[in-house]
Structure formats: structure tokens, C-alpha cells
Design a protein around this motif. Structure first.
Motif, short mmCIF file in Angstrom:
data_model
loop_
_atom_site.label_atom_id
_atom_site.label_comp_id
_atom_site.label_asym_id
_atom_site.label_seq_id
_atom_site.Cartn_x
_atom_site.Cartn_y
_atom_site.Cartn_z
N PRO A 1 0.81 -0.73 0.33
CA PRO A 1 0.05 -0.18 0.42
C PRO A 1 0.96 1.53 0.21
CG PRO A 1 -0.40 -1.86 1.67
CD PRO A 1 0.70 -2.32 0.89
N PRO A 2 0.42 2.90 -1.26
CA PRO A 2 1.11 3.44 -0.83
C PRO A 2 2.22 3.96 0.65
CG PRO A 2 -0.47 3.22 -2.37
CD PRO A 2 -1.06 2.37 -1.80
N ALA A 3 1.26 4.08 1.65
CA ALA A 3 1.42 4.73 2.79
C ALA A 3 3.31 3.77 3.29
CB ALA A 3 0.44 4.73 4.07
N ARG A 4 2.71 2.41 3.19
CA ARG A 4 3.68 1.57 3.78
C ARG A 4 4.79 1.94 2.81
NH1 ARG A 4 3.48 -2.62 7.26
NH2 ARG A 4 5.30 -3.69 6.92
N HIS A 5 4.45 1.85 1.63
CA HIS A 5 5.27 1.83 0.77
C HIS A 5 6.44 2.77 0.59
CE1 HIS A 5 7.41 1.78 -3.73
NE2 HIS A 5 7.99 3.39 -3.75
N TYR A 6 5.98 3.81 1.21
CA TYR A 6 6.95 4.93 1.38
C TYR A 6 7.56 5.71 2.89
CZ TYR A 6 6.10 6.87 -3.22
OH TYR A 6 5.00 6.77 -4.89
N ARG A 7 6.93 5.12 3.62
CA ARG A 7 7.64 4.72 4.85
C ARG A 7 8.29 3.52 4.72
NH1 ARG A 7 5.78 6.68 10.26
NH2 ARG A 7 6.35 5.09 12.11
N ILE A 8 8.94 2.71 4.27
CA ILE A 8 9.63 1.81 4.27
C ILE A 8 10.78 2.45 3.89
CG2 ILE A 8 10.27 0.07 2.94
CD1 ILE A 8 7.73 -1.43 3.33
N LEU A 9 11.01 3.28 2.89
CA LEU A 9 11.31 4.22 2.44
C LEU A 9 12.45 4.95 3.09
CD1 LEU A 9 10.47 4.15 -1.61
CD2 LEU A 9 12.17 3.21 -0.72
N ALA A 10 11.54 5.56 3.49
CA ALA A 10 11.98 6.91 4.85
C ALA A 10 12.51 6.22 5.25
CB ALA A 10 10.55 7.61 5.42
N LEU A 11 12.27 5.21 6.67
CA LEU A 11 12.24 4.06 7.79
C LEU A 11 13.91 3.65 6.85
CD1 LEU A 11 9.76 2.43 9.08
CD2 LEU A 11 11.14 4.24 9.86
N LEU A 12 14.19 3.56 6.04
CA LEU A 12 15.40 3.53 4.88
C LEU A 12 16.77 3.94 5.36
CD1 LEU A 12 17.28 0.94 3.24
CD2 LEU A 12 16.23 1.32 1.63
N ASN A 13 16.41 5.62 4.60
CA ASN A 13 16.99 6.52 4.71
C ASN A 13 17.75 6.43 5.49
OD1 ASN A 13 17.35 6.59 1.33
ND2 ASN A 13 15.70 6.27 1.76
#
Length: 411
Positions: A249-261
Motif C-alpha cells: 500500500p502507498p503509505a507502507r511503501h513510502y514509510r519503508i523507504l523513509a525508515l531505510l533512508n
């Protein structure tokens, strides 16, 4: 040169991710889009890192800000692409906005609206990203550091650059995204002349004489010299490729990328703090002095102290975040982190103790980040990545020239 010039990859790969790296070659071979065509923010960020030859710290700062802005927008079902573009406009107002960001904004702002206001998006979170960029000390004036008086075991200028000062001398003071990571410290490195120090330096020389083809290719693939997307950029590409095949889901997709970075940024800052605390020498210096004066590492030695390895600390953090958030591919993430770490030994620029403790420190940084923002038992995404400060005010961006300003405080 490698298949994918921006990454500095070897022409063939025996790694577990050969298919991924080969796919990047095909992407690189495609004709470039028109300058007026909208480009996704992550593509703009990677292109900027390559064009401006950002070092890994600068790259991770840019990647993290864009990812957090996109996550904030996606959580409120707003355009993550527009939010990322606005974040790029704040961080790169002169070099990226007219050329890359404005077409994206123009394509998404309906009806020819003159101004795209941040407060029409999740204003509090996005303005907090801009506020953070002003206050994270990443733009502090570069000041020379007082180096310790040289003696064997301490960092000295290394070929090919022979830089007097290490890269990003103020980085240890950069603000972390995850509170608490600034307190993490690895063990002290082995003392000069100790049995571990001698064994690990001798191993670097021995390995250089018996490199396998696979080790050589991995060292060159992960070299990621100036003009590359840097190690954080590679991890972003790997994860985006995985998410394209395993949609979230979009919110999970972008949060994963945020936490990674966020974790990779904090890991590199922590790594630099360690580097500029211990000032350990590089193998090229130690080996030429004590073992083989003709020693030549496979890849160029970067101009900063050794302990801990930057590749290792960033990759350790990335693998730990992804193993928890995308556990279906955990063996892949861990294998990639180990390869990235060991590639620095195979390249002749880090002894084993730099790499091993770098991986451990990176994992510890990731654990702090995850425990802070994804605590066990809490619903995913329930903890905000940024909090609005009392004096945070909206930022606005005018098209097409992307003039950015801060709104005045209320009377």
C-alpha cells in the motif's frame, strides 16, 4: 567501466543480485527523457547525486529528506510525488527546480494554478522537513579539524588524492533522524601493533595476492566512487526494484523507504563520528610502511580515516531495517550487506575489523530507529516520523521558477 556507469558496476556479476544489476544496465541504455518531461523525485535525487558527485553523507541527507516528505504525503493520501518534488525544491532550489522539479509540479497542479502551496498538502509534516533541512547542521561552514599528531596507526594522507582534511569534517555534528543514534559507540579499534591489528593488515595484503574473479568483481561493483549514486543510492534502487515486484500500500511503501533512508543517514553520521574520534590509518599506509612498499589497493583509497567502514555501517543499517520490514527477502538483504562490507577488504582499503564493527554499528543504528518509530506491538506507521515545532510555518513554492519562501509569522 561497468554495465551501469552511474553505479560503477563490473561488466559481469557472480553475486546473488546479478539479475538486478544487469537490469540497471538496460535502464542506463535507454534514451534519456525530454528535459520537460516529469521525472519522479527519487530519479531526480539520484541524478543530482551523480551529476554533483555527492559523497555518501550528502547523498543520504538528500535521499532521506525526499523519502520522509513522500511518506508524510502518502500517510494523508496526498501526492507523494508532489511532496518529494517540493522537498527537492527546498534542498536544491538553484540546480534542480527549473530543470527537473518544475515539470513534475506543472504536470500535477491542475488548472494552471500559479502557486503550489505546501499547506495544501500535509503542511505540518512537509514544513517540518524544510525546517529540519535548515537546522540539521548539514550546511554548516566547513572548518578544518585539528588532527592528532601523526604516529604509526593514525590516519595520514593517502593516494590518489592526498587530502589534508577528511571528507565532511563537520558530519559528526549533523542532527540524526532517530534520537539516540548519536550515543552509539563501537568498541575501540585494535591498537597499533597488537596481534589483531597485524593479522588484519597482513590479511589485506594476502587477499590482494589471491583475489578470485568474483571477489574482484564485487570490489569493483561496490566501489561507487565519485559520480555514482553512492551506497545509499544502491540500496534505494534495490528496494524499489523489490517493491515493484512485491507491491505494498502507498503509505507502507513510502514509510519503508523513509525508515531505510533515515537509518542509513544516521548510520553514516555515526560512522563519521567514529572515524574522526579514532583517526585510524588505511591499509595502503600501514602495508607500504611495514609489509610491502609496492602495495597497491585494487580500488582507490577514500580521503578519510578507516575505522569504521562507511559501506559497512550504511549497509548494516539498510539490511537490518529491510529484514524487519520486508522479511520475505531477509536472506537477500543480509547477503548484500555482507558483500558490500567484504568488498572493502577485497578492494584493499579496509582491514576486517573496520568492516565487522561497521556492520554491527549499522545494525545498532537501525534497531534504535525501528524501536523509536516502529515499536514492537504498535500498529505499523502509528508513530510520526517528524513532529511540528511550535514555530514551524508553511513554506510555499511558485511555478514555474520554483521560488521558495517562508510564510511570515502571524501578527
Amino acid at each position: 567501466m561497468g554495465l551501469y556507469i552511474g553505479l560503477g558496476l563490473a561488466a559481469t556479476s557472480a553475486s546473488a543480485d546479478e539479475k538486478f544489476f544487469a537490469a540497471q544496465a538496460q535502464v542506463a541504455a535507454k534514451p534519456k527523457a525530454s528535459p520537460n518531461s516529469p521525472r519522479p523525485p527519487h530519479t531526480v535525487a539520484a541524478a543530482t547525486v551523480r551529476a554533483r558527485q555527492y559523497n555518501p553523507l550528502r547523498a543520504s541527507r538528500l535521499y532521506a529528506a525526499v523519502a520522509v516528505a513522500q511518506s508524510a504525503a502518502a500517510e494523508q493520501q496526498q501526492s507523494a510525488e508532489l511532496a518529494g518534488a517540493l522537498a527537492l525544491g527546498w534542498l536544491l532550489p538553484q540546480e534542480s527546480a527549473p530543470r527537473w522539479v518544475a515539470p513534475l509540479l506543472s504536470s500535477q497542479v491542475a488548472g494552471g494554478v500559479a502557486d503550489a502551496r505546501v499547506d495544501q498538502l500535509p503542511a505540518a509534516a512537509l514544513s517540518a522537513v524544510a525546517e529540519r533541512a535548515l537546522q540539521d547542521r548539514g550546511d554548516s561552514r566547513r572548518r578544518p579539524l585539528a588532527k592528532p599528531v601523526w604516529q604509526p596507526g593514525l590516519w595520514a594522507r593517502t593516494p590518489p588524492l592526498f587530502a589534508e582534511q577528511p571528507t565532511e569534517p563537520q558530519a559528526p555534528n549533523w542532527q540524526p533522524w532517530c534520537p539516540g543514534t548519536e550515543l552509539l559507540e563501537p568498541p575501540s579499534p585494535p591498537a597499533y601493533g597488537s596481534a589483531r591489528w597485524r593479522a588484519d593488515m597482513a590479511e589485506v595484503l594476502e587477499v590482494s595476492h589471491r583475489l578470485t574473479a568474483e571477489q574482484r568483481q564485487a570490489a569493483e561493483r561496490w566501489n561507487l566512487d565519485v559520480g555514482s549514486v553512492t551506497p545509499p543510492g544502491v540500496w534505494n534502487m534495490l528496494v524499489r526494484e523489490h517493491l515493484s515486484q512485491h507491491p505494498q500500500p502507498p503509505a507502507r511503501h513510502y514509510r519503508i523507504l523513509a525508515l531505510l533512508n533515515m537509518a542509513m543517514h544516521d548510520a553514516l553520521v555515526a560512522g563519521w563520528r567514529v572515524k574522526l574520534t579514532h583517526w585510524t590509518e588505511r591499509p595502503v599506509t600501514a602495508i607500504r610502511r611495514e609489509l610491502d612498499r609496492d602495495f597497491e589497493p585494487l580500488v582507490p583509497t577514500p580521503p578519510f580515516p578507516g575505522y569504521v567502514s562507511g559501506h559497512s555501517v550504511a549497509s548494516g543499517a539498510a539490511a537490518a531495517v529491510l529484514s524487519r520490514l520486508l522479511p520475505e527477502a531477509a536472506p537477500r538483504w543480509q547477503a548484500l550487506a555482507l558483500e558490500a562490507s567484504e568488498s572493502r577488504l577485497w578492494g584493499g582499503i579496509h582491514p576486517r575489523f573496520d568492516n565487522e564493527e561497521g556492520l554491527v554499528l549499522g545494525r545498532r543504528v537501525a534497531e534504535v530507529c525501528l524501536d523509536r518509530f516502529e515499536p514492537p506491538g504498535a500498529p505499523f506507521g502509528s508513530v510520526p516520523l517528524l513532529k511540528e515545532s511550535a514555530d514551524t510555518r508553511p513554506y510555499s513554492a511558485a511555478l514555474p521558477r520554483m521560488r521558495v519562501w517562508r510564510e511570515p509569522a502571524p501578527e
